[in-house]
Design an enzyme around this catalytic site. Structure first.
Site, PDB file in Angstrom:
ATOM      1  N   ASP A 192     -40.785   9.625  33.654  1.00  0.00           N
ATOM      2  CA  ASP A 192     -40.180  10.053  34.914  1.00  0.00           C
ATOM      3  C   ASP A 192     -40.997  11.215  35.476  1.00  0.00           C
ATOM      4  O   ASP A 192     -41.049  12.299  34.899  1.00  0.00           O
ATOM      5  CB  ASP A 192     -38.736  10.480  34.644  1.00  0.00           C
ATOM      6  CG  ASP A 192     -37.988  10.877  35.911  1.00  0.00           C
ATOM      7  OD1 ASP A 192     -38.597  10.902  36.996  1.00  0.00           O
ATOM      8  OD2 ASP A 192     -36.778  11.157  35.810  1.00  0.00           O
ATOM      9  N   GLY A 248     -37.998   9.445  41.706  1.00  0.00           N
ATOM     10  CA  GLY A 248     -38.082   7.998  41.574  1.00  0.00           C
ATOM     11  C   GLY A 248     -39.469   7.476  41.278  1.00  0.00           C
ATOM     12  O   GLY A 248     -39.671   6.256  41.245  1.00  0.00           O
ATOM     13  N   TYR A 300     -84.944  11.179  59.716  1.00  0.00           N
ATOM     14  CA  TYR A 300     -85.688  10.333  58.788  1.00  0.00           C
ATOM     15  C   TYR A 300     -84.790   9.237  58.227  1.00  0.00           C
ATOM     16  O   TYR A 300     -83.555   9.317  58.235  1.00  0.00           O
ATOM     17  CB  TYR A 300     -86.262  11.160  57.636  1.00  0.00           C
ATOM     18  CG  TYR A 300     -85.228  11.952  56.869  1.00  0.00           C
ATOM     19  CD1 TYR A 300     -84.502  11.391  55.826  1.00  0.00           C
ATOM     20  CD2 TYR A 300     -84.980  13.295  57.186  1.00  0.00           C
ATOM     21  CE1 TYR A 300     -83.552  12.121  55.141  1.00  0.00           C
ATOM     22  CE2 TYR A 300     -84.037  14.029  56.494  1.00  0.00           C
ATOM     23  CZ  TYR A 300     -83.322  13.439  55.469  1.00  0.00           C
ATOM     24  OH  TYR A 300     -82.379  14.156  54.800  1.00  0.00           O
ATOM     25  N   GLY A 314     -74.485  15.511  49.533  1.00  0.00           N
ATOM     26  CA  GLY A 314     -75.779  14.856  49.506  1.00  0.00           C
ATOM     27  C   GLY A 314     -76.946  15.733  49.143  1.00  0.00           C
ATOM     28  O   GLY A 314     -78.074  15.494  49.604  1.00  0.00           O
ATOM     29  N   HIS A 364     -84.997  16.012  43.781  1.00  0.00           N
ATOM     30  CA  HIS A 364     -85.701  14.734  43.934  1.00  0.00           C
ATOM     31  C   HIS A 364     -87.195  14.945  44.153  1.00  0.00           C
ATOM     32  O   HIS A 364     -87.666  16.056  44.458  1.00  0.00           O
ATOM     33  CB  HIS A 364     -85.107  13.919  45.090  1.00  0.00           C
ATOM     34  CG  HIS A 364     -85.286  14.511  46.450  1.00  0.00           C
ATOM     35  ND1 HIS A 364     -86.490  14.518  47.120  1.00  0.00           N
ATOM     36  CD2 HIS A 364     -84.399  15.122  47.291  1.00  0.00           C
ATOM     37  CE1 HIS A 364     -86.346  15.082  48.294  1.00  0.00           C
ATOM     38  NE2 HIS A 364     -85.082  15.471  48.428  1.00  0.00           N
ATOM     39  N   CYS A 385     -81.842  19.744  50.054  1.00  0.00           N
ATOM     40  CA  CYS A 385     -82.153  19.292  48.692  1.00  0.00           C
ATOM     41  C   CYS A 385     -83.140  20.237  48.022  1.00  0.00           C
ATOM     42  O   CYS A 385     -83.743  21.096  48.658  1.00  0.00           O
ATOM     43  CB  CYS A 385     -82.742  17.888  48.731  1.00  0.00           C
ATOM     44  SG  CYS A 385     -81.530  16.613  49.184  1.00  0.00           S
ATOM     45  N   ASN A 442     -86.579  20.169  46.460  1.00  0.00           N
ATOM     46  CA  ASN A 442     -87.812  19.384  46.384  1.00  0.00           C
ATOM     47  C   ASN A 442     -88.642  19.813  45.183  1.00  0.00           C
ATOM     48  O   ASN A 442     -88.873  21.018  44.971  1.00  0.00           O
ATOM     49  CB  ASN A 442     -88.653  19.596  47.631  1.00  0.00           C
ATOM     50  CG  ASN A 442     -88.070  18.938  48.880  1.00  0.00           C
ATOM     51  OD1 ASN A 442     -88.695  18.977  49.931  1.00  0.00           O
ATOM     52  ND2 ASN A 442     -86.896  18.347  48.776  1.00  0.00           N
TER      53      ASN A 442
END
Length: 404
Positions: free
Chosen positions: A229, A233, A315, A329, A333, A351, A353
């Site tokens: 429970d 409900g 890009y 994002g 990389h 990012c 690099n």
């Protein structure tokens, strides 16, 4: 000269002595006979009648005719002043529910979780010390939930993660009673860990230790909400048990001041590499970030953060060896186009690099839950933009528990 008794006189004396002895012996026998007769004549003392013990009783929980029984609560039969000889619990369709009886034979407990919205019948029999038999019966119905909730969890079963990986439970719908749900969550480790659950929202709860997980820790999470429970409900659809492993400690520290990324494995620096991070208009998120996922190659699209592909700086290009650490994002990389700026100037859209060789090495080293700590950029990571639990002070995180 003395007189010598005659033989007749002697015989008379002997006869008289014998007679006296016989009389004395006879009197003693008569007294003994009288005592024996007197003893025999004494009335026998009768034993007190046995006092009957308390009566045998049987009790069943839930009681007869109960409705809306919670399926997670065991059915219990107890015998007082007697011993259970048989208990049978079945659904109205005849499906048996197993149970166990304690060694004394005084308590039976159901050993399986009941179903929702189902009728059950129970019969029980017991016997007391006089072999008197007593029986009882009960019938009840379990609750029909208004809604069911199911837990999804990260990490996955059998996964090996980094020392920064929080445990994340996403519920399929809001949980009205957070405290009731949290009481049914258990984390077990094979190394000492101090941690807490902290609610992000009514449908998401996280767990993290006070400090990073110890490397090489085995963790088991029990989500015991099945048939439970959870308020208003809402009931748990099913429980889950998930085990995962914390692997080696991999902590990367990225310094904006020096434009370098240094990787520490189990506390030992193993590689340092030059980087170029987000330019001042689009800075890399500073704070304790956690590796989310990685791709050996992925198309990067500037339109994903509002910059049209055909706009200046826009890009849509394939990028290799991508290790993601924010939902927005941001990745570590390969960026062969910025090698000359790496270690000197920030030119990316947020990012980190690095060269292709460094990106590939980092990709293969990394696993979900590893730490990527960015230091000294113009913007702090937003809470919820990734696994940002480590940026929340411990006191604040602890206050997010429904049990504190």
């Amino acid at each position: 000269m003395g007189l010598v008794p005659s033989k007749v006189a002697v015989r008379r004396g002997l006869s008289l002595g014998v007679a006296m002895a016989l009389l004395v012996g006879l009197a003693a026998c008569q007294r003994a006979s009288l005592r024996k007769a007197a003893d025999t004549a004494k009335p026998a003392v009768s034993a007190s009648p046995a006092v009957p013990g308390p009566p045998m009783t049987l009790a069943v929980t839930p009681v007869n005719a109960t409705r809306d029984v919670r399926p997670a609560v065991p059915v219990v039969v107890t015998a007082a002043n007697g011993r259970l000889t048989g208990v049978k619990l079945t659904t109205t369709k005849g499906t048996a529910v197993p149970g166990t009886t304690n060694p004394e034979g005084t308590r039976w407990t159901s050993a399986a979780t009941l179903a929702y919205g189902t009728g059950y019948s129970l019969t029980a029999e017991a016997v007391d010390s006089h072999n008197k038999v007593k029986t009882t019966a009960s019938a009840f119905t379990t609750v029909t939930p208004r809604r069911l909730v199911y837990p999804d969890m990260s990490p996955l079963a059998g996964e090996t993660v980094g020392v920064g990986m929080p445990i994340i439970i996403n519920w399929s719908r809001d949980v009205p009673d957070r405290a009731a749900a949290e009481r049914l969550l258990k984390v077990t480790t094979d190394k000492p860990v101090v941690g807490t659950w902290s609610w992000i929202s009514s449908h998401e709860v996280h767990y993290r230790p006070q400090v990073y997980w110890p490397a090489y820790t085995h963790v088991t999470v029990d989500i015991g909400v099945g048939r439970a429970d959870l308020g208003s409900g809402v009931y748990g659809e099913t429980g889950r048990r998930i085990a995962f492993t914390v692997g080696s400690s991999v902590i990367s520290k990225v310094s904006n001041a020096t434009k370098t990324l240094t990787v520490y494995q189990n506390g030992v620096p193993i590689r340092s590499m030059p980087v170029s991070m987000g330019r001042s208009a689009m800075p890399t998120s500073a704070g304790i970030n956690v590796v989310l996922v990685k791709f050996d190659q992925k198309f990067f699209d500037s339109a994903s953060f509002g910059l049209p592909r055909d706009a200046p700086g826009g890009y849509y290009t394939k990028v290799y060896w991508d290790t993601k650490f924010t939902f927005g994002g941001e990745y570590v990389h390969a960026a062969p186009w910025s090698v000359s700026q790496q270690g000197h100037r920030n030119v990316s859209h947020g990012c980190i690099n690095v060269s292709t060789s460094n990106a590939k090495w980092f990709y293969y080293l990394s696993k979900r839950g590893d730490i990527v700590q960015v230091i000294g950029t113009e913007r702090a990571v937003r809470r919820g933009d990734g696994y940002t639990d480590w940026n929340v002070p411990w006191a604040t995180y602890l206050a997010g528990s429904a049990l504190h």
